[in-house]
Design an enzyme around this catalytic site. Structure first.
Site, PDB file in Angstrom:
ATOM      1  N   PHE A   1      16.192  -0.550  11.937  1.00 38.49           N
ATOM      2  CA  PHE A   1      17.623  -1.171  12.119  1.00 38.49           C
ATOM      3  C   PHE A   1      18.885  -0.689  10.402  1.00 38.49           C
ATOM      4  O   PHE A   1      19.157  -1.835   9.641  1.00 38.49           O
ATOM      5  CB  PHE A   1      17.225  -2.403  11.555  1.00 38.49           C
ATOM      6  CG  PHE A   1      17.281  -3.372  12.477  1.00 38.49           C
ATOM      7  CD1 PHE A   1      17.551  -2.421  13.577  1.00 38.49           C
ATOM      8  CD2 PHE A   1      16.950  -4.924  13.247  1.00 38.49           C
ATOM      9  CE1 PHE A   1      17.046  -3.284  15.271  1.00 38.49           C
ATOM     10  CE2 PHE A   1      16.516  -5.055  14.073  1.00 38.49           C
ATOM     11  CZ  PHE A   1      16.670  -4.572  15.436  1.00 38.49           C
TER      12      PHE A   1
ATOM     13  N   ASN B   1      10.938  -1.014  15.181  1.00 45.03           N
ATOM     14  CA  ASN B   1      10.540  -0.649  13.962  1.00 45.03           C
ATOM     15  C   ASN B   1      10.911  -1.333  12.692  1.00 45.03           C
ATOM     16  O   ASN B   1      10.606  -1.583  11.543  1.00 45.03           O
ATOM     17  CB  ASN B   1      11.385   0.538  13.589  1.00 45.03           C
ATOM     18  CG  ASN B   1      11.776   2.229  14.754  1.00 45.03           C
ATOM     19  OD1 ASN B   1      10.089   1.885  14.637  1.00 45.03           O
ATOM     20  ND2 ASN B   1      12.501   1.936  15.352  1.00 45.03           N
ATOM     21  N   THR B   2      11.126  -3.191  13.015  1.00 41.34           N
ATOM     22  CA  THR B   2      11.099  -4.276  12.034  1.00 41.34           C
ATOM     23  C   THR B   2      10.273  -4.903  12.352  1.00 41.34           C
ATOM     24  O   THR B   2       9.675  -5.273  13.401  1.00 41.34           O
ATOM     25  CB  THR B   2      12.044  -5.085  12.331  1.00 41.34           C
ATOM     26  OG1 THR B   2      13.792  -3.814  12.366  1.00 41.34           O
ATOM     27  CG2 THR B   2      12.437  -5.929  11.360  1.00 41.34           C
TER      28      THR B   2
ATOM     29  N   ASN C   1      12.179   7.586  16.935  1.00 39.29           N
ATOM     30  CA  ASN C   1      12.967   6.711  15.878  1.00 39.29           C
ATOM     31  C   ASN C   1      12.052   6.139  15.341  1.00 39.29           C
ATOM     32  O   ASN C   1      12.059   4.629  15.729  1.00 39.29           O
ATOM     33  CB  ASN C   1      13.980   6.506  16.533  1.00 39.29           C
ATOM     34  CG  ASN C   1      14.872   5.161  16.077  1.00 39.29           C
ATOM     35  OD1 ASN C   1      14.630   4.021  15.962  1.00 39.29           O
ATOM     36  ND2 ASN C   1      15.063   4.626  17.431  1.00 39.29           N
TER      37      ASN C   1
ATOM     38  N   LYS D   1      17.647  -8.603  24.847  1.00 39.49           N
ATOM     39  CA  LYS D   1      17.506  -6.989  25.344  1.00 39.49           C
ATOM     40  C   LYS D   1      15.548  -6.968  25.335  1.00 39.49           C
ATOM     41  O   LYS D   1      15.174  -7.278  24.004  1.00 39.49           O
ATOM     42  CB  LYS D   1      17.882  -6.126  23.976  1.00 39.49           C
ATOM     43  CG  LYS D   1      17.627  -5.001  24.124  1.00 39.49           C
ATOM     44  CD  LYS D   1      18.543  -3.879  23.523  1.00 39.49           C
ATOM     45  CE  LYS D   1      17.685  -1.860  24.002  1.00 39.49           C
ATOM     46  NZ  LYS D   1      18.368  -1.423  23.723  1.00 39.49           N
TER      47      LYS D   1
HETATM   48  C1  LIG Z   1      18.328   6.935  17.448  1.00 38.04           C
HETATM   49  C2  LIG Z   1      17.915   5.604  18.093  1.00 38.04           C
HETATM   50  C3  LIG Z   1      18.455   4.410  17.824  1.00 38.04           C
HETATM   51  C4  LIG Z   1      18.239   3.809  18.521  1.00 38.04           C
HETATM   52  N1  LIG Z   1      19.119   2.238  17.837  1.00 38.04           N
HETATM   53  C5  LIG Z   1      19.474   1.067  18.766  1.00 38.04           C
HETATM   54  C6  LIG Z   1      19.494  -0.441  17.698  1.00 38.04           C
HETATM   55  O1  LIG Z   1      19.529  -0.400  16.711  1.00 38.04           O
HETATM   56  N2  LIG Z   1      19.633  -1.331  18.676  1.00 38.04           N
HETATM   57  C7  LIG Z   1      18.914  -1.034  20.346  1.00 38.04           C
HETATM   58  O2  LIG Z   1      19.228  -2.369  20.480  1.00 38.04           O
HETATM   59  N3  LIG Z   1      18.611   0.024  20.622  1.00 38.04           N
HETATM   60  C8  LIG Z   1      17.838   0.866  19.868  1.00 38.04           C
HETATM   61  N4  LIG Z   1      17.758   1.862  20.525  1.00 38.04           N
HETATM   62  C9  LIG Z   1      17.144   2.008  21.861  1.00 38.04           C
HETATM   63  C10 LIG Z   1      18.496   2.111  22.887  1.00 38.04           C
HETATM   64  O3  LIG Z   1      19.516   1.097  23.031  1.00 38.04           O
HETATM   65  C11 LIG Z   1      18.036   2.641  24.397  1.00 38.04           C
HETATM   66  O4  LIG Z   1      17.426   0.849  24.651  1.00 38.04           O
HETATM   67  C12 LIG Z   1      16.748   3.214  23.838  1.00 38.04           C
HETATM   68  O5  LIG Z   1      17.099   4.804  23.496  1.00 38.04           O
HETATM   69  C13 LIG Z   1      16.585   3.661  25.592  1.00 38.04           C
HETATM   70  O6  LIG Z   1      17.185   4.718  26.300  1.00 38.04           O
HETATM   71  P1  LIG Z   1      17.644   5.854  27.005  1.00 38.04           P
HETATM   72  O7  LIG Z   1      16.106   7.065  26.776  1.00 38.04           O
HETATM   73  O8  LIG Z   1      19.196   6.100  27.358  1.00 38.04           O
HETATM   74  O9  LIG Z   1      17.811   6.829  24.688  1.00 38.04           O
HETATM   75  C14 LIG Z   1      18.070   3.302  19.863  1.00 38.04           C
HETATM   76  C15 LIG Z   1      17.618   4.869  20.344  1.00 38.04           C
HETATM   77  C16 LIG Z   1      17.363   5.421  18.759  1.00 38.04           C
HETATM   78  C17 LIG Z   1      17.089   7.086  20.060  1.00 38.04           C
END
Ligand SMILES: Cc1cc2nc3c(=O)[nH]c(=O)nc-3n(C[C@H](O)[C@H](O)[C@H](O)COP(=O)(O)O)c2cc1C
Length: 369
Positions: free
Chosen positions: A119, A179-180, A115, A215
């Site tokens: 934000f 991405n920011t 992705n 985080k």
């Molecule tokens: C589509 C998408 C959007 C995400 N948006 C955020 C976000 O806004 N803020 C954030 O801290 N992490 C965001 N993440 C990261 C997830 O919270 C997580 O840290 C990361 O995807 C790893 O976990 P996973 O492998 O179970 O997805 C996003 C992940 C995905 C896939």
């Protein structure tokens, strides 16, 4: 019985990834959550999964990671699917649209997602308004970010704390989304130190001791990892979330979208994020709870995170591929794994893959089996 989600999954796969997400979210918002998931969500969690952290009672350690419900539209419906806690956001101080589309890619063969949403957020006002309408039951954290065009990053986080402190069970300072532009630089020692000191004192002014977590990204040098551990301990931060998505592209990715720009999540992130988790547990000497996230798709994965040092876990990407039944599968599998290894609680299992005794916050010594 197969859940409705499994039945509609082939149709969702044919939609562009972001449209499929919006459709699922809308359905959950309209009350379809309990039909999408399995009926087992209504069963009480096995007592072995319960734990108290930061004064909060978690019925189970499996949380929904940030990014799924950025605008706090469905936290309670997601809790009803069986999650032990839900993290909404990332929310920015003011609304912003995020990056141009397409910005979300499904890597089917790799069980991964890339992705570069950047934000997209309805902003603090909208999120806080929704949270204030909730009848509070179940643990909901709020993940805070900064606007892309802000001149005062710390000011954006401070606004988030001031607005959300009384509406959230915990807050997350997210300095790790890729991405920011400039965001991840806030993880550097000097910037992070002054940011966290300022945010800790902003929290004081709210008069409520809402837990404040940080985080972090998986793409950190050894020096950055050491610095972060030291800074969070000095600043009195309550916990770490390890980790966000990676900008690395591990060898062997098969999907045609593998070279899209953005953060990679899902299966390929499991090994690097778990290694980082284990290292942060060691560097912080088990003195603060860690949330392990990255590539969890089974009870075994969740258990490996706990044994590497996580008190809680979160997931997002595996939900896209497996649907909400996964939450209950992970919980029951985790309870069996703990029992078969002779652990009476999660706290007993935390960090036991590290190979060295560690002192938990309670002061009791945990010796690895
Ligand atoms: C589509 C998408 C959007 C995400 N948006 C955020 C976000 O806004 N803020 C954030 O801290 N992490 C965001 N993440 C990261 C997830 O919270 C997580 O840290 C990361 O995807 C790893 O976990 P996973 O492998 O179970 O997805 C996003 C992940 C995905 C896939």
């Amino acid at each position: 019985m197969a859940s409705l989600y499994r039945l509609i999954l082939p149709a969702l796969r044919r939609l562009p990834r972001e449209a499929a997400h919006e459709l699922t979210l809308r359905a959950v918002e309209l009350g379809a959550g309990r039909f999408l998931g399995a009926a087992a969500a209504q069963e009480p969690d096995p007592p072995v999964l319960a734990q108290r952290l930061w004064g909060l009672d978690f019925a189970n350690p499996v949380g929904l990671a940030a990014g799924y419900d950025k605008d706090a539209r469905v936290p309670d419906a997601m809790l009803h699917l069986g999650f032990g806690f839900v993290e909404v956001g990332t929310v920015t101080a003011r609304p912003q649209p995020g990056n141009p589309r397409p910005r979300l890619f499904r890597l089917e063969q790799d069980q991964a997602v890339i992705n570069r949403l950047g934000f997209n957020s309805g902003g603090l006002d909208a999120v806080c308004e929704r949270l204030s309408q909730r009848i509070r039951s179940g643990i909901v954290g709020v993940n805070l970010g900064k606007n892309r065009d802000t001149d005062d990053a710390a000011g954006d986080y401070a606004k988030g704390i001031l607005r959300a402190a009384r509406l959230a069970d915990y807050l997350v300072v997210n300095v790790s989304s890729p991405n920011t532009p400039g965001l991840r630089e806030l993880q550097q020692r000097a910037l992070l130190g002054s940011l966290l000191e300022r945010l800790s004192s902003v929290r004081e002014t709210t008069g409520c001791q809402v837990p404040l977590l940080l985080k972090i990204a998986p793409d950190l040098t050894a020096e950055e990892r050491r610095d972060i551990a030291q800074v969070v301990l000095e600043a009195g931060i309550d916990g770490l979330i390890v980790s966000n998505t990676t900008v690395e592209r591990p060898h062997g990715l098969l999907s045609r979208h593998a070279h899209e720009t953005g953060g990679l999540s899902g299966r390929p992130l499991f090994t690097p994020s778990t290694a980082l988790l284990a290292e942060m547990y060691r560097l912080t000497q088990g003195r603060l709870p860690l949330i392990g996230v990255g590539g969890i798709a089974s009870a075994e994965d969740a258990y490996a995170k706990i044994r590497a040092g996580a008190s809680l876990v979160q997931l997002y990407t595996a939900l896209v591929f497996s649907g909400p039944d996964l939450v209950n599968q992970i919980k029951s599998g985790l309870a069996s794994l703990l029992k078969s290894d002779g652990f009476a609680s999660i706290a007993e299992a935390v960090g036991t893959a590290q190979g060295a005794p560690s002192v938990r916050r309670s002061g009791s010594l945990v010796v690895p089996s």
